[in-house]
Each structure stands twice: as C-alpha cells, then as structure tokens.
Motif scaffolding. Structure first.
Motif, PDB file in Angstrom:
ATOM      1  N   PRO A 161       0.803  -1.236   0.000  1.00 51.97           N
ATOM      2  CA  PRO A 161       0.000   0.000   0.000  1.00 51.97           C
ATOM      3  C   PRO A 161       0.831   1.280   0.000  1.00 51.97           C
ATOM      4  O   PRO A 161       0.513   2.230  -0.737  1.00 51.97           O
ATOM      5  CB  PRO A 161      -0.824  -0.136   1.288  1.00 51.97           C
ATOM      6  N   ALA A 162       1.905   1.332   0.782  1.00 51.79           N
ATOM      7  CA  ALA A 162       2.730   2.539   0.817  1.00 51.79           C
ATOM      8  C   ALA A 162       3.385   2.801  -0.530  1.00 51.79           C
ATOM      9  O   ALA A 162       3.559   3.967  -0.943  1.00 51.79           O
ATOM     10  CB  ALA A 162       3.801   2.413   1.907  1.00 51.79           C
ATOM     11  N   ILE A 163       3.734   1.731  -1.246  1.00 50.22           N
ATOM     12  CA  ILE A 163       4.386   1.883  -2.545  1.00 50.22           C
ATOM     13  C   ILE A 163       3.358   2.190  -3.634  1.00 50.22           C
ATOM     14  O   ILE A 163       3.654   2.913  -4.595  1.00 50.22           O
ATOM     15  CB  ILE A 163       5.216   0.638  -2.873  1.00 50.22           C
ATOM     16  N   ALA A 164       2.142   1.678  -3.503  1.00 43.80           N
ATOM     17  CA  ALA A 164       1.079   2.052  -4.435  1.00 43.80           C
ATOM     18  C   ALA A 164       0.835   3.562  -4.367  1.00 43.80           C
ATOM     19  O   ALA A 164       0.602   4.212  -5.399  1.00 43.80           O
ATOM     20  CB  ALA A 164      -0.196   1.287  -4.105  1.00 43.80           C
ATOM     21  N   ALA A 165       0.915   4.128  -3.167  1.00 46.30           N
ATOM     22  CA  ALA A 165       0.759   5.581  -3.015  1.00 46.30           C
ATOM     23  C   ALA A 165       1.920   6.325  -3.658  1.00 46.30           C
ATOM     24  O   ALA A 165       1.741   7.384  -4.269  1.00 46.30           O
ATOM     25  CB  ALA A 165       0.653   5.935  -1.535  1.00 46.30           C
ATOM     26  N   VAL A 166       3.134   5.771  -3.570  1.00 43.76           N
ATOM     27  CA  VAL A 166       4.292   6.371  -4.232  1.00 43.76           C
ATOM     28  C   VAL A 166       4.093   6.368  -5.741  1.00 43.76           C
ATOM     29  O   VAL A 166       4.362   7.360  -6.433  1.00 43.76           O
ATOM     30  CB  VAL A 166       5.579   5.608  -3.862  1.00 43.76           C
ATOM     31  N   ASN A 312       6.485   5.179   5.588  1.00 47.30           N
ATOM     32  CA  ASN A 312       6.672   4.080   4.644  1.00 47.30           C
ATOM     33  C   ASN A 312       6.795   2.795   5.453  1.00 47.30           C
ATOM     34  O   ASN A 312       7.834   2.488   6.018  1.00 47.30           O
ATOM     35  CB  ASN A 312       7.931   4.299   3.806  1.00 47.30           C
ATOM     36  N   ASP A 313       5.717   2.043   5.525  1.00 45.99           N
ATOM     37  CA  ASP A 313       5.720   0.804   6.314  1.00 45.99           C
ATOM     38  C   ASP A 313       5.867  -0.434   5.424  1.00 45.99           C
ATOM     39  O   ASP A 313       5.525  -1.545   5.833  1.00 45.99           O
ATOM     40  CB  ASP A 313       4.448   0.699   7.157  1.00 45.99           C
ATOM     41  N   SER A 314       6.394  -0.260   4.220  1.00 45.03           N
ATOM     42  CA  SER A 314       6.587  -1.404   3.330  1.00 45.03           C
ATOM     43  C   SER A 314       7.665  -2.329   3.870  1.00 45.03           C
ATOM     44  O   SER A 314       8.532  -1.918   4.649  1.00 45.03           O
ATOM     45  CB  SER A 314       6.951  -0.928   1.918  1.00 45.03           C
ATOM     46  N   ILE A 315       7.628  -3.578   3.435  1.00 46.88           N
ATOM     47  CA  ILE A 315       8.626  -4.570   3.833  1.00 46.88           C
ATOM     48  C   ILE A 315       9.675  -4.731   2.754  1.00 46.88           C
ATOM     49  O   ILE A 315      10.875  -4.649   3.008  1.00 46.88           O
ATOM     50  CB  ILE A 315       7.953  -5.930   4.121  1.00 46.88           C
TER      51      ILE A 315
END
Length: 505
Positions: A161-166, A312-315
């Motif tokens: 989700p955090a990267i989709a927002a990026v 940014n809580d991506s893994i």
C-alpha cells in the motif's frame, strides 16, 4: 610438478553463476556429460540469512578476499563465491536490454560500440530465460519496452500500500512508473521472514536465482554433475595452442587436471579475465590484447526521498521502475539511465554506511523515506581493466560518463521534490559494491579487437566459450542478469547444434 589427467568430460563449465548455470541448463537435454566446477559451496540456512546487521554491518557473507585498485590500495570486493554466484544476493530484477542498446548510442561521455547483432536475434532466448527464471512482470507501462514474443510467465509482484501511493505520486508529476520484472515468489519469501530480498541471501525461499533455477534445472538430468569447493588455477592448451585441453583444478586440497572437449568459462567478469591472463604468458584468447580490458561497472547512486508527514511501512518495496530518462534526458537530449526502487533500506542497513549516526535517528529517517537506485551506463574504456600479479587481482576501474549520472540523479531529485518529498539525499556506490561488473572478455566479429565471436566462442581457441558478464560489449543502463541468461541459452543451443554434433560425427 606435472599433473596427470585424472578424468575427461564432454563439457566443463567453470562457475555456477547466472551464465554458467543457465548454459548448463540449456545444454543438459543434449545428453553430453557436463561437469560444473564451483569454487564455493552451497549456502545453508541460518539466522544471519535474514539479519540485516549480520549482512550489512558485519558482512558475514562477503568473501575473505582482497584485491587492489589502480592506485595499489587493497579493498574487499563485494563478489560472492557460492553455488549460484552473485545471484544468491542479487535484487532479482530480470529486465531485458532495450532494443536501442544493441546499436551504438551517443551519450554525453561518448558513444557505445553497439553489439555484433541486433535485439531481435536474442529475443527468443530472452523469452526462454524469462520462463526458466519464472519472471513476474507486466507489459504495456514502460515506453522503452522492446518487442516480446510472449508475455511474462507470471503477473507482477504487487505493490505494498505505501508503494502504491508512491506510484500515484510519481504519475501525478508526469512520470511513467512500471512494474519491475522480478524473479521472486513473494509469498514464499515472506513465509521465511518479513524482510526485503534485495542484497539478502537466498536459501531456497522464493528467489529465482542461478542455483534455484539454472542449477536445479541442469541437475535434473543424469548427465550433469556439480562439484563444489573446486578452485580452477589455470586453463591448459593442447600442443597446437588452438584448443583448450583441460583445466588444472584444486579440489579437497588435491591438485589434478580435468580434460574436456569443450570448456565454458563463467567465473565472473573479473575472475574469468584473471583466469585467462594467468593461464599463459600473454593470456589465453588474447590475440587482441583485449582480455581484462573494457571493464564496466554501472554508475549508480542510492537516492532517499524523505517526507516527514508520511510513513513508509513497506517490507520489500522493490516493485517500481522508471525509464522516462532511458532513451533521452526527457528533453530530447542524450540518455541518462534507469531508476528503480531499492529493497527497503532499514536503520541497520543505513548504519552500515553511516556508522557515526545513532541507529534510532536512522530509524526515523528510514520510516519516512522511499529508497531509489539510479543507474547510468558506464562506457567501455580499454584502460579500465583487470590485470593480475600472481594470485592477486588488480582492478583499475576508470569511471566514464559521470556527467550523465549526475544529470540522472538531478532529474530524479527534481521530480521527487515535485512529488512532495522535501528532503532528497543521494550517495554514489563505491568500488566495494559491484554494480553489474562486465565487459572484460567481450564479443565482436573481429578477432583483432575482441576475444570472443558473437556466440561467445574464443576467436583463438575453437573449443573455449565465455558466457558470464565478461562477454557484454556494453553495460547499457539496466540490470544485466537476464541478458546474460538469454545469451547463455543461445550459446548452449549453438554448441548443441554445432560442436556436439561434430563430435558425434
């Protein structure tokens, strides 16, 4: 001391990285007796395999080896000696060279020489390589994508989700982000531990590397053997000097000679060149005096885009690429290069290069940062080279095209700030981080200027092939693994049709 020949095989492959493993997988169905020699061992699982402090701060997987640079200063190279070679810790980006990369390209720092054949010649083997390495990807979003004769075998690895927002933020400022083609089964990877895969070793948990795909495919055939802990000291020519009769190898502390009808060198761009240079006074396959020359290593920088307002809580993070500046600078000028996400850079990883900063402060930075990798083409230079002094490797890398890279980083910073990131930091990678080393035993049509022909056969030795990153005549500005694999499959088919049939006849 003269060593007696103790065994003979049809095909001897030196090295189990992307080139050697894929070549063996491609040739295995032909039925020839193939022996793969690997100086390292198989990686085994351990707590360190998913421990960022162990990997990045303590360097537990780095080699216990020292090379010297052009100024005579010693350094620890970031090359890995395991079954699977450098792919055991690679970022698993399996992207094709662009079609334009096969022709001469004018850069700010000079013009590339091009390849001895066009993209379309290699395209069928690109498709086969994508199937062998189970690439996840999607066509249509990257304006530079060359022709594909088949779709990717699997859909792309999903954005978190955090990267989709990026991705949305980048699109709003006019960029065209695309899904990176990746060799990763993300569900299997995350079952072992919730970490990135980029620069983390694969111990059989979902990364598609030279061991898990290439070697595994080759060893499914009874005619293929993998021998680990086997250090090749030199190649030995026959009495006429035109053929390679075999190799001198040390295994289990015991030296011996292994004979072979065909020898395939795939020890890596530095070590393959060094082995050829050590094997005779002038170096084997070296009528052109080009062995070891034209060393290339991508100009690369880490770029951190920080927005204190957003977490940014991506893994794993590494799912987006940007090629808006690949064919030109965005304004019709010379090309700049490729941009892609790094694997998630956490505080322990940052600490490895910012040792004086407290980890808690780096944790705040990481929590609000998105981590990018900017990559520009390094141009072939005959004075950028590998040489040897006895057992020691000297790597005198002369950067080229640096103004292009600075322009790429500047363009990326500009767009990231426009996308709402008030703080953007950049740091270039140094010699301790191999950024796709290549080019030291390059292919070409003329034996006076290139050691290898377009099928990676040595112009000077009819039964010697080199199928690792050494053969690349240009570095392009994308990850080279898939191109190495595609050419290795092409060469394997050529050997099966010509050399093996000739021996049978």
């Amino acid at each position: 001391m003269r060593l007696s020949q103790q065994e003979t095989v049809d095909v001897l492959v030196i090295g189990s990285g992307m080139g050697g493993a894929t070549f063996a997988a491609g040739l295995a169905p032909a039925g020839a007796k193939i022996l793969i020699l690997e100086r390292g061992e198989r990686l085994t699982d351990s707590d360190a395999a998913r421990d960022a402090r162990a990997i990045f701060q303590r360097g537990v997987f780095r080699p216990q080896e020292s090379w010297i640079d052009g100024a005579g200063q010693a350094f620890n190279p970031g090359n890995y000696y395991y079954v699977g070679g450098n792919t055991k810790l690679y970022g698993a980006v399996l992207i094709r060279y662009r079609a334009e990369d096969f022709a001469p390209v004018a850069h700010r720092g000079g013009t590339t020489p091009g390849w001895p054949f066009a993209y379309d010649e290699l395209e069928p083997w690109y498709t086969r390589a994508e199937q062998l390495y189970k690439v996840r990807g999607a066509l249509g979003a990257d304006r530079t994508e060359p022709h594909h004769s088949a779709p990717y075998p699997f859909p792309p690895v999903p954005d978190e989700p955090a990267i989709a927002a990026v991705r949305q933020r980048l699109t709003k400022v006019g960029l065209n982000p695309f899904s990176l083609p990746l060799g990763i089964d993300i569900d299997t990877w995350l079952k072992r531990a919730k970490t990135p895969w980029d620069a983390f070793p694969d111990i059989g948990h979902g990364k598609m590397d030279a061991e898990s795909c290439g070697i595994a495919c080759a060893l499914a055939y009874d005619n293929v053997e993998l021998r680990t802990g086997a250090q090749v000291e030199r190649l030995i020519t026959g009495s006429d000097g035109k053929r390679i009769a075999g190799v001198e190898v040390v295994h289990g502390g015991e030296p011996s000679v292994i004979g072979a009808k065909i020898v395939v060198l795939a020890a890596g761009a530095v070590n393959s060149a060094a082995l050829l240079l050590r094997s005779s006074e002038r170096g084997l396959a070296n009528r052109s005096d080009a062995v070891g020359r034209h060393f290339m290593n991508h100009n690369a920088s880490a770029v951190l885009a920080i927005d204190p307002r957003v977490v940014n809580d991506s893994i794993y993070q590494k799912t987006i690429g940007i090629n808006d500046f690949y064919l030109d600078d965005g304004r019709g000028g010379p090309p700049l290069g490729n941009i892609q996400l790094l694997g998630r850079v956490t505080a322990p990883i940052l600490k490895s290069s910012m040792r004086l900063a407290p980890e808690w402060a780096l944790g705040f930075m990481s929590r609000h940062a998105v981590d990018w990798y900017a990559m520009s083409e390094d141009l072939p230079n005959p004075d950028s080279r590998v040489t040897v002094d006895g057992p020691r490797v000297r790597l005198d890398w002369k950067r080229s095209n640096w103004a292009t890279h600075l322009a790429l980083v500047a363009a990326l910073k500009e767009r990231l700030r426009a996308a709402g990131y008030p703080i953007v930091l950049a740091r270039a990678f140094d010699r301790r981080t191999p950024s796709h080393q290549c080019g030291t035993v390059r292919i070409g049509r003329d034996g006076a200027t290139s050691p290898l022909d377009p099928f990676c056969r040595a112009h000077d030795h009819e039964n010697l092939f080199v199928v690792d990153a050494s053969f690349l005549p240009t570095s392009a500005a994308v990850n080279p693994s898939l191109t190495i694999a595609a050419q290795a499959l092409r060469v394997a088919d050529h050997v099966a049709k010509t050399d093996l049939r000739a021996h049978e006849a």
